[in-house]
Design a protein around this motif. Sequence first.
Motif, mmCIF file in Angstrom:
data_model
loop_
_atom_site.group_PDB
_atom_site.id
_atom_site.type_symbol
_atom_site.label_atom_id
_atom_site.label_comp_id
_atom_site.label_asym_id
_atom_site.label_seq_id
_atom_site.Cartn_x
_atom_site.Cartn_y
_atom_site.Cartn_z
ATOM 1 N N ASP A 71 0.799 -1.300 -0.228
ATOM 2 C CA ASP A 71 -0.019 -0.005 0.096
ATOM 3 C C ASP A 71 1.006 1.310 0.104
ATOM 4 O OD1 ASP A 71 -2.158 1.680 0.606
ATOM 5 O OD2 ASP A 71 -1.500 1.765 2.901
ATOM 6 N N TYR A 72 0.525 2.539 -0.224
ATOM 7 C CA TYR A 72 1.119 3.445 -0.266
ATOM 8 C C TYR A 72 1.025 4.239 1.172
ATOM 9 C CZ TYR A 72 3.872 7.667 -1.550
ATOM 10 O OH TYR A 72 4.774 8.824 -1.408
ATOM 11 N N ASP A 73 -0.193 5.082 1.164
ATOM 12 C CA ASP A 73 -0.245 6.136 2.211
ATOM 13 C C ASP A 73 -0.062 5.288 3.633
ATOM 14 O OD1 ASP A 73 -0.750 8.758 1.056
ATOM 15 O OD2 ASP A 73 -1.874 7.460 -0.103
ATOM 16 N N ASP B 152 -0.984 15.936 6.801
ATOM 17 C CA ASP B 152 -2.016 16.526 6.523
ATOM 18 C C ASP B 152 -2.637 16.822 5.208
ATOM 19 O OD1 ASP B 152 -2.523 16.672 9.191
ATOM 20 O OD2 ASP B 152 -1.873 19.115 9.426
ATOM 21 N N VAL C 258 -0.324 -1.058 -4.387
ATOM 22 C CA VAL C 258 -1.754 -1.151 -4.408
ATOM 23 C C VAL C 258 -2.224 0.065 -3.475
ATOM 24 C CG1 VAL C 258 -3.770 -2.711 -4.166
ATOM 25 C CG2 VAL C 258 -1.419 -3.724 -4.662
ATOM 26 N N THR C 259 -3.085 0.935 -4.306
ATOM 27 C CA THR C 259 -3.482 2.164 -3.489
ATOM 28 C C THR C 259 -4.767 2.786 -3.842
ATOM 29 O OG1 THR C 259 -2.762 4.275 -3.328
ATOM 30 C CG2 THR C 259 -2.084 3.418 -5.416
ATOM 31 N N ARG D 224 -5.131 5.924 -4.339
ATOM 32 C CA ARG D 224 -4.683 6.984 -5.185
ATOM 33 C C ARG D 224 -4.827 6.458 -6.548
ATOM 34 N NH1 ARG D 224 -2.300 11.749 -2.600
ATOM 35 N NH2 ARG D 224 -1.297 11.042 -0.685
ATOM 36 N N HIS E 124 -11.293 14.474 2.116
ATOM 37 C CA HIS E 124 -10.375 14.458 3.070
ATOM 38 C C HIS E 124 -11.294 15.359 4.120
ATOM 39 C CE1 HIS E 124 -7.087 12.421 1.356
ATOM 40 N NE2 HIS E 124 -7.310 12.983 0.187
ATOM 41 N N ARG F 40 -9.189 15.324 7.552
ATOM 42 C CA ARG F 40 -8.145 15.707 8.420
ATOM 43 C C ARG F 40 -8.085 17.053 8.956
ATOM 44 N NH1 ARG F 40 -4.477 12.146 10.039
ATOM 45 N NH2 ARG F 40 -5.173 10.661 8.709
ATOM 46 N N LYS G 294 -9.494 9.145 7.954
ATOM 47 C CA LYS G 294 -10.022 10.695 7.824
ATOM 48 C C LYS G 294 -10.214 11.082 6.551
ATOM 49 C CE LYS G 294 -8.499 12.554 12.485
ATOM 50 N NZ LYS G 294 -7.096 12.295 13.148
ATOM 51 N N VAL G 295 -10.813 10.126 5.798
ATOM 52 C CA VAL G 295 -11.059 10.420 4.469
ATOM 53 C C VAL G 295 -12.513 9.507 4.055
ATOM 54 C CG1 VAL G 295 -9.600 8.454 3.374
ATOM 55 C CG2 VAL G 295 -10.269 10.238 1.840
ATOM 56 N N LYS H 229 -8.898 -3.987 -3.350
ATOM 57 C CA LYS H 229 -7.597 -4.253 -3.252
ATOM 58 C C LYS H 229 -7.555 -6.023 -3.292
ATOM 59 C CE LYS H 229 -5.867 -0.094 -1.240
ATOM 60 N NZ LYS H 229 -5.106 0.235 -0.328
ATOM 61 N N ASP I 229 -2.197 -0.327 5.844
ATOM 62 C CA ASP I 229 -2.381 0.105 6.806
ATOM 63 C C ASP I 229 -3.894 0.691 7.228
ATOM 64 O OD1 ASP I 229 -2.463 2.579 5.329
ATOM 65 O OD2 ASP I 229 -2.352 3.643 7.036
ATOM 66 N N ASP I 230 -4.643 0.518 6.036
ATOM 67 C CA ASP I 230 -5.957 1.085 6.105
ATOM 68 C C ASP I 230 -7.063 0.184 5.968
ATOM 69 O OD1 ASP I 230 -7.734 3.223 6.271
ATOM 70 O OD2 ASP I 230 -6.775 4.427 4.500
ATOM 71 N N SER J 89 -9.310 -0.211 3.554
ATOM 72 C CA SER J 89 -9.301 -0.661 2.231
ATOM 73 C C SER J 89 -8.332 -1.981 2.218
ATOM 74 C CB SER J 89 -8.952 -0.050 1.272
ATOM 75 O OG SER J 89 -7.900 0.743 1.322
HETATM 76 O O1 LIG Z 1 -4.672 3.078 -0.370
HETATM 77 P P1 LIG Z 1 -3.890 4.155 -0.040
HETATM 78 O O2 LIG Z 1 -2.535 4.384 -0.634
HETATM 79 O O3 LIG Z 1 -3.445 3.968 1.681
HETATM 80 O O4 LIG Z 1 -4.704 5.402 0.019
HETATM 81 C C1 LIG Z 1 -5.902 5.782 0.876
HETATM 82 C C2 LIG Z 1 -6.069 7.216 0.860
HETATM 83 O O5 LIG Z 1 -4.693 7.649 1.109
HETATM 84 C C3 LIG Z 1 -4.497 9.171 0.987
HETATM 85 O O6 LIG Z 1 -5.002 9.778 2.127
HETATM 86 C C4 LIG Z 1 -4.489 9.261 3.268
HETATM 87 O O7 LIG Z 1 -3.101 9.793 3.225
HETATM 88 C C5 LIG Z 1 -3.154 11.367 3.234
HETATM 89 C C6 LIG Z 1 -1.650 11.878 3.150
HETATM 90 O O8 LIG Z 1 -0.877 11.199 4.156
HETATM 91 C C7 LIG Z 1 -3.700 11.960 4.574
HETATM 92 O O9 LIG Z 1 -3.790 13.395 4.375
HETATM 93 C C8 LIG Z 1 -5.281 11.496 4.601
HETATM 94 O O10 LIG Z 1 -5.863 11.807 5.625
HETATM 95 C C9 LIG Z 1 -5.241 9.942 4.346
HETATM 96 O O11 LIG Z 1 -6.441 9.447 4.402
HETATM 97 C C10 LIG Z 1 -5.029 9.725 -0.335
HETATM 98 O O12 LIG Z 1 -4.729 11.150 -0.369
HETATM 99 C C11 LIG Z 1 -6.553 9.210 -0.462
HETATM 100 O O13 LIG Z 1 -7.057 9.566 -1.794
HETATM 101 C C12 LIG Z 1 -6.459 7.773 -0.594
HETATM 102 O O14 LIG Z 1 -8.008 7.307 -0.385
#
Ligand SMILES: O=P(O)(O)OC[C@H]1O[C@H](O[C@H]2O[C@H](CO)[C@@H](O)[C@H](O)[C@H]2O)[C@H](O)[C@@H](O)[C@@H]1O
Length: 386
Positions: free
Chosen positions: A135-137, A145, A172-173, A175, A258, A260, A291-292, A303, A329-330, A332
Motif C-alpha cells: 500500500d502507499y499512504d 495533513d 496497491v493504492t 490513489r 478528506h 483531516r 480521515k477520508v 484491493k 495500514d488502512d 481498504s
Molecule cells: O490506499 P492508500 O494508498 O492508503 O490510499 C488511501 C488514501 O490515502 C491518501 O489519504 C491518506 O493519506 C493522506 C496523506 O498522508 C492523509 O492526508 C489522509 O488523511 C489519508 O486518508 C489519499 O490522499 C487518498 O486519496 C486515499 O484514498
Amino acid sequence: MLQKTKEEEPKKQLPMSMENHKMTVMPLPKGRNSSIQAFIPACDSTGNDGDNNNITKNLPFSKHLHFDVCKCNTTWLKPTTSPFPTQRGCNAVDPFANPHDRNYDQWIIQHPSALENFKEIVASSKGKSIVMFLDYDGTLSPIVDNPDRAFMDDEMRDAVREVASCFPTAIVTGRSRDKVYKFVKLEELYYAGSHGMDIQGPKKGPKFAKIKEKAVVLFQPASKFLPLIREVYKLLVERTKSTPGAKVENNKFCLSVHFRCVDPQKWSSLAEQVNAIIKEYPNLRLTRGRKVLEIRPIIRWDKGKALEFLLESLGFADLHSVFPIYIGDDQSDEDAFKVLQHRRQGAGILVSKSPKETGASYSLREPAEVMKFLHGLVESNKVTVN
Ligand SMILES: O=P(O)(O)OC[C@H]1O[C@H](O[C@H]2O[C@H](CO)[C@@H](O)[C@H](O)[C@H]2O)[C@H](O)[C@@H](O)[C@@H]1O
C-alpha cells in the motif's frame, strides 16, 4: 433501506480463471443517520488519533487465527529471536500495564511484529516465490495533513527498488495510478491505482523468469464509470467548498473527501453533504479510510480482487508455490488481508501503532519498520540465492 444496486461486471480481457470471479453487490449502510455515523470516526478513550475507527478493546483471541505461517501459542513467552531490535521487546503481557498498553499487548499476541517474527515468515516462504504487495499512504509514506505532499523518502524508495529487484512487486493504492507513480517513481513495479481499479504492468520489463513479459498491460474494470466519477467530483468540490479544510481528491476511478483538516464539529455536516450526493448516484458507494471518505463505483472490485488478479496474471495462481506478502495500514487493505486469510496463503501485515480489528496475521508499527522489513527480505534473499 438497503439500496438496490445493479450488479456490475467489469469488462474483461481477463485470464480465463478470472471469469469465475463473481461480483457481489455491496449493501450500503442502513438509514440516513446510521450511514453518516458509520463514516464519522471518533477518537477513543485511549487517545487514539481518530484514524483507527476499528479499534477494538479486548479482542477475542481466537478471532483471527487463520495463519498461513506457524504461530505457536507459546511463542510470545520467549524472548525475541529476531535479528531486528524493536521498541517493545518481547510480547509477554504485563498485568500491571495501563489498560491502553494492555490492549495493545493482547492485540500484538494475535498480530505479532513482522520484524520479531521475521525468521518465521522467511521460513514459511522457503521454496516459494515471494510476491510483494505494498500500500502507499501510511505504509511507504507517513500520514501528513496535505495529501499532495505525502512524499516517500529516498531511503524508502531504495528499499522498494531493491525488493523489486528480488521479487515481483506491486503498489496497491486508493490513489490514482498516475499520482502514486509520481510519488514512487519506480518503473519496475506493478501499479494498482484507484483501489485496484487501474492496474498497469511495469514499464521496465520484469526480469523474473516465471513472468510472461508485460503480462498485464492495462486493466481498468471501472472504465465505464469515468464520466460519472468526473461529474460527481465537480459536485463534491462545489458542495463541500463551504467547509473549511475539506479537500476533494480525484483518484480517477474513485474520489476522496478528506476531513483531516476539518474542525471535528463539522465532520458530521460534511458527511451529510457527501452522503446526500451519493444517494443521488446508486452506482456509487461510500467507504471510509483514515480521515477520508472514499467514493467508488458499485462494482465489487477492491484491493483483494486486485491482488488475486495480479497473482493470476503473473502466472502465480498455484497456491503452493507462491508466497504473497501484503503490507497496508488502512481499511481498504483489509480486503487484501481477507483474500490471503481465505486462501491461507502468504502473510498479511498491518501497519498500525494501535489495536485494530484486522485480517492481517502480523503487524508493523510505522513506515520505518516497513523499510526495515523490506531490507530484511532483500538480505535473506541474498543468502538464499548465494
Ligand atoms: O490506499 P492508500 O494508498 O492508503 O490510499 C488511501 C488514501 O490515502 C491518501 O489519504 C491518506 O493519506 C493522506 C496523506 O498522508 C492523509 O492526508 C489522509 O488523511 C489519508 O486518508 C489519499 O490522499 C487518498 O486519496 C486515499 O484514498
